[in-house]
Design an enzyme around this catalytic site. Sequence first.
Site, PDB file in Angstrom:
ATOM      1  N   HIS A   1      -3.547  -5.689   0.984  1.00 29.10           N
ATOM      2  CA  HIS A   1      -2.981  -5.958   2.309  1.00 29.10           C
ATOM      3  C   HIS A   1      -3.042  -7.442   2.664  1.00 29.10           C
ATOM      4  O   HIS A   1      -3.956  -7.866   3.398  1.00 29.10           O
ATOM      5  CB  HIS A   1      -3.764  -5.172   3.365  1.00 29.10           C
ATOM      6  CG  HIS A   1      -3.540  -3.697   3.299  1.00 29.10           C
ATOM      7  ND1 HIS A   1      -2.477  -3.084   3.897  1.00 29.10           N
ATOM      8  CD2 HIS A   1      -4.246  -2.715   2.689  1.00 29.10           C
ATOM      9  CE1 HIS A   1      -2.534  -1.777   3.677  1.00 29.10           C
ATOM     10  NE2 HIS A   1      -3.592  -1.534   2.933  1.00 29.10           N
TER      11      HIS A   1
ATOM     12  N   GLU B   1      -1.366  -8.898   4.835  1.00 36.36           N
ATOM     13  CA  GLU B   1      -1.166  -9.035   6.286  1.00 36.36           C
ATOM     14  C   GLU B   1      -2.476  -9.037   7.070  1.00 36.36           C
ATOM     15  O   GLU B   1      -2.502  -9.415   8.229  1.00 36.36           O
ATOM     16  CB  GLU B   1      -0.227  -7.926   6.799  1.00 36.36           C
ATOM     17  CG  GLU B   1      -0.840  -6.532   6.934  1.00 36.36           C
ATOM     18  CD  GLU B   1      -0.830  -5.710   5.639  1.00 36.36           C
ATOM     19  OE1 GLU B   1      -0.692  -6.301   4.544  1.00 36.36           O
ATOM     20  OE2 GLU B   1      -0.978  -4.472   5.730  1.00 36.36           O
TER      21      GLU B   1
ATOM     22  N   CYS C   1       0.836  -1.207   0.000  1.00 36.72           N
ATOM     23  CA  CYS C   1       0.000   0.000   0.000  1.00 36.72           C
ATOM     24  C   CYS C   1       0.876   1.265   0.000  1.00 36.72           C
ATOM     25  O   CYS C   1       1.584   1.503  -0.959  1.00 36.72           O
ATOM     26  CB  CYS C   1      -0.973  -0.044   1.170  1.00 36.72           C
ATOM     27  SG  CYS C   1      -2.379   1.066   0.962  1.00 36.72           S
TER      28      CYS C   1
END
EC number: 6.3.5.3
Lengths: 80, 233
Positions: free
Chosen positions: B204, B206, B87
């Site tokens: 993302h 994560e 990002c």
Amino acid sequence: MKARVTVTLKTGILDPQGKAIEGALKSLGVDGIASVRQGKVFDIELAGADKAKAEAVLKAAADKLLANTVIENYRVEVLG
Amino acid sequence: MKSAVLVFPGINRERDMARALRLVSGREPAMVWHAETSLPEGTDLVVVPGGFSYGDYLRCGAIAARSPVMDAVRAFASRGGLVLGVCNGFQILCESGLLPGILMRNARLKFICHDVHLRVERSDTPFTRGYNAGQVIRVPVAHGEGNYAADEETIRRLEGEGRVLYRYCSPSGEIGDTHNINGAAQSIAGIINERGNVLGMMPHPENHVEGIMGCTDGRGLFAGLVAHLERAA
């Protein structure tokens, strides 16, 4: 000494913000606008008084940070 | 896997990233402040997390890309060290010159915050070996400037050299304008550098590493990095 750096998008780079502004101007009835491209203006106060040196400083500022030369052009002006 | 997560003023995804790294690799990552001039000894992976470094002032990632720690990251990458930018991290890597191109304002001008599907284009890289080529994964995005752009020659090279690793797609893997959420060139969601050791991606992974999030599709990226480093050791 005052100076100005103007950063504009290169030709051919899509500018959705400019397009939105263009659309808004047209819907406001502001006639005669063909297209809008959005850019940035930096008004800079220089510490020294040497005009030739000032241009070099402004170019360095633009190359190192103010413009991303992948998509943007810039113009430096020493206003005196 | 010894990882280091960079921390810039205005970043807000560094703890999600640290949590994912800890969960998948079993090791606590080092948090490295932007003013540092070196990375911790023995770092295997540097992660540039998401957020809004310097409030996105000037251009997204532009100011963070010029902070002292980035010189250390450039040196680390030039020695072949693995670097992952997510990002705002992707934007920072582009601004720092570690990756080509730039992330422009989303084509429809809206901040986009929802799950997207990504097609994994190849599995023979450290960043994708946890997946199969052609596999579709679901991960969230949250960005206003994710519209990848580069000159024609750069796009040709990225495609020709197989450097597009992740692309926006439909749930069944089709690529097209309707699935290209932000207008990115060639539906690009993530690319690697020429050497193949630096990945930048807008989504993302994560945030999809544990069951409580309802999806663990992001886990493969981190598990693949761990496996890659174990094999290299």
